[in-house]
Design a protein around this motif. Sequence first.
Motif, mmCIF file in Angstrom:
data_model
loop_
_atom_site.group_PDB
_atom_site.id
_atom_site.type_symbol
_atom_site.label_atom_id
_atom_site.label_comp_id
_atom_site.label_asym_id
_atom_site.label_seq_id
_atom_site.Cartn_x
_atom_site.Cartn_y
_atom_site.Cartn_z
ATOM 1 N N HIS A 27 33.744 49.139 38.570
ATOM 2 C CA HIS A 27 34.199 50.514 38.643
ATOM 3 C C HIS A 27 35.781 50.380 38.582
ATOM 4 C CE1 HIS A 27 34.976 54.441 40.490
ATOM 5 N NE2 HIS A 27 33.828 54.546 40.496
ATOM 6 N N LYS A 28 36.418 51.424 37.949
ATOM 7 C CA LYS A 28 37.583 51.260 37.603
ATOM 8 C C LYS A 28 38.513 51.448 38.893
ATOM 9 C CE LYS A 28 37.638 52.899 32.852
ATOM 10 N NZ LYS A 28 38.349 54.051 31.992
ATOM 11 N N ASN A 29 38.049 51.776 39.950
ATOM 12 C CA ASN A 29 38.789 51.917 41.276
ATOM 13 C C ASN A 29 38.736 50.494 41.922
ATOM 14 O OD1 ASN A 29 39.306 54.390 41.102
ATOM 15 N ND2 ASN A 29 37.789 55.108 42.329
ATOM 16 N N ASP A 30 37.990 49.540 41.229
ATOM 17 C CA ASP A 30 37.998 48.147 41.756
ATOM 18 C C ASP A 30 39.451 47.488 41.351
ATOM 19 O OD1 ASP A 30 35.519 48.187 43.241
ATOM 20 O OD2 ASP A 30 34.536 47.462 41.213
ATOM 21 N N PRO A 31 39.864 46.618 42.540
ATOM 22 C CA PRO A 31 41.122 46.019 42.329
ATOM 23 C C PRO A 31 41.037 44.787 40.978
ATOM 24 C CG PRO A 31 40.132 44.876 44.003
ATOM 25 C CD PRO A 31 39.286 46.056 43.604
ATOM 26 N N PRO A 32 42.157 44.671 40.424
ATOM 27 C CA PRO A 32 42.296 43.746 39.380
ATOM 28 C C PRO A 32 41.648 42.317 39.557
ATOM 29 C CG PRO A 32 44.305 44.696 39.463
ATOM 30 C CD PRO A 32 43.562 45.047 40.750
ATOM 31 N N GLU A 33 41.622 41.939 40.814
ATOM 32 C CA GLU A 33 40.942 40.591 41.105
ATOM 33 C C GLU A 33 39.420 40.520 40.995
ATOM 34 O OE1 GLU A 33 45.125 41.134 42.862
ATOM 35 O OE2 GLU A 33 43.114 42.244 43.123
ATOM 36 N N THR A 34 39.016 41.585 41.437
ATOM 37 C CA THR A 34 37.548 41.787 41.306
ATOM 38 C C THR A 34 37.216 41.935 39.806
ATOM 39 O OG1 THR A 34 37.307 43.147 43.404
ATOM 40 C CG2 THR A 34 35.504 43.400 41.881
ATOM 41 N N MET A 71 41.150 61.524 35.773
ATOM 42 C CA MET A 71 41.702 60.134 35.571
ATOM 43 C C MET A 71 41.087 59.018 36.185
ATOM 44 S SD MET A 71 45.646 61.014 34.787
ATOM 45 C CE MET A 71 46.147 59.203 34.821
ATOM 46 N N LEU A 72 41.174 59.133 37.475
ATOM 47 C CA LEU A 72 40.495 58.253 38.488
ATOM 48 C C LEU A 72 39.010 57.979 38.234
ATOM 49 C CD1 LEU A 72 42.669 58.787 41.558
ATOM 50 C CD2 LEU A 72 43.050 56.998 40.010
ATOM 51 N N ARG A 73 38.439 59.130 37.883
ATOM 52 C CA ARG A 73 36.995 58.941 37.630
ATOM 53 C C ARG A 73 36.485 58.381 36.093
ATOM 54 N NH1 ARG A 73 34.641 64.596 37.656
ATOM 55 N NH2 ARG A 73 32.970 63.582 37.153
ATOM 56 N N VAL A 118 54.394 54.428 37.229
ATOM 57 C CA VAL A 118 53.610 53.563 36.742
ATOM 58 C C VAL A 118 53.639 53.937 35.263
ATOM 59 C CG1 VAL A 118 52.027 53.199 38.739
ATOM 60 C CG2 VAL A 118 51.663 55.191 36.936
ATOM 61 N N SER A 119 53.023 53.002 34.480
ATOM 62 C CA SER A 119 53.056 53.142 32.906
ATOM 63 C C SER A 119 51.932 53.244 32.305
ATOM 64 C CB SER A 119 53.604 51.912 32.218
ATOM 65 O OG SER A 119 53.071 50.901 32.650
ATOM 66 N N ASN A 120 50.791 53.263 32.977
ATOM 67 C CA ASN A 120 49.402 53.465 32.371
ATOM 68 C C ASN A 120 48.134 53.780 33.484
ATOM 69 O OD1 ASN A 120 48.236 50.779 33.338
ATOM 70 N ND2 ASN A 120 49.513 49.877 31.805
ATOM 71 N N ARG A 121 47.068 54.112 32.874
ATOM 72 C CA ARG A 121 46.074 54.663 33.885
ATOM 73 C C ARG A 121 45.532 53.382 34.691
ATOM 74 N NH1 ARG A 121 42.029 59.068 31.635
ATOM 75 N NH2 ARG A 121 43.428 60.004 30.291
ATOM 76 N N ILE A 172 45.248 53.502 38.935
ATOM 77 C CA ILE A 172 44.174 53.113 39.643
ATOM 78 C C ILE A 172 44.263 52.032 40.663
ATOM 79 C CG2 ILE A 172 41.999 51.842 39.492
ATOM 80 C CD1 ILE A 172 41.515 53.132 36.898
ATOM 81 N N THR A 173 45.231 50.943 40.111
ATOM 82 C CA THR A 173 45.806 50.119 40.964
ATOM 83 C C THR A 173 46.452 50.398 42.306
ATOM 84 O OG1 THR A 173 45.710 48.327 39.546
ATOM 85 C CG2 THR A 173 46.721 47.732 41.261
ATOM 86 N N LEU A 174 47.463 51.389 41.766
ATOM 87 C CA LEU A 174 48.283 51.873 42.873
ATOM 88 C C LEU A 174 47.713 52.773 43.887
ATOM 89 C CD1 LEU A 174 51.245 52.665 43.765
ATOM 90 C CD2 LEU A 174 50.935 54.803 42.269
#
Length: 220
Positions: free
Chosen positions: A111-118, A170-172, A203-206, A210-212
């Motif tokens: 899922h795009k809401n997951d953190p970068p580490e995941t 966007m978050l979806r 921020v500079s991108n989507r 999502i991370t923020l």
Amino acid sequence: MNEGDGHAGYALVVDDHPLVMRGVAGYLSSHCGYAWVHCAAGGAECLAWIARHGQPELVIVDFWLADGSALDLLKTLSAARAAANVLVMSGDDGVGIASQVRAAGARGFIHKNDPPETFARAVRAVRRGKTWFTDADGQAAAPGRGRHPLQVSPVDLGLTRRQGEVLAMMLRGLPNKRIASALNVTEQTVKEHITAILQRLGVSNRIEVITLLHGRALRL
């Protein structure tokens, strides 16, 4: 994004959002060990690139592309064995999406809401020949899921209500075309709203949006 002739073990990112596409490509290069990552804006470009340059080790595909879902692309990649591993991303919370992409041949879903580490763990898993589906719907469990998220409103973020509506979509993971259709505005208007949202959130991108907002629930 790196390009060159030495593309053994390269990754391919398929997404119709240029900022997201380049953000994912950059993360694959900087955190996942890929020396070469190519980007494609859609299924046709993806298949044409593979036909010319050979099988990638990893394909990252956004579930929603400009011309609809990526299911047909996934089935084509799987049937032709055109990619060693396919990992699908989506911000859409629709029930059954992860199960659909698994049935279509994907080795993982995130899922795009997951953190970068995941995301990095999912990439490592599929590169090792494993899958990244862990619950009943095939979605990978992520740290923090199931906890009550912090509720925030557009006003809390310094946004207008309309910007909040755009941000929610966007978050979806919805593309600009679908956002414009849902709000009955032009794609140019959506782009202007997104530019304002990125500037306001610093921020500079989507991906950074999502991370923020990870761990927060947007309340309209």
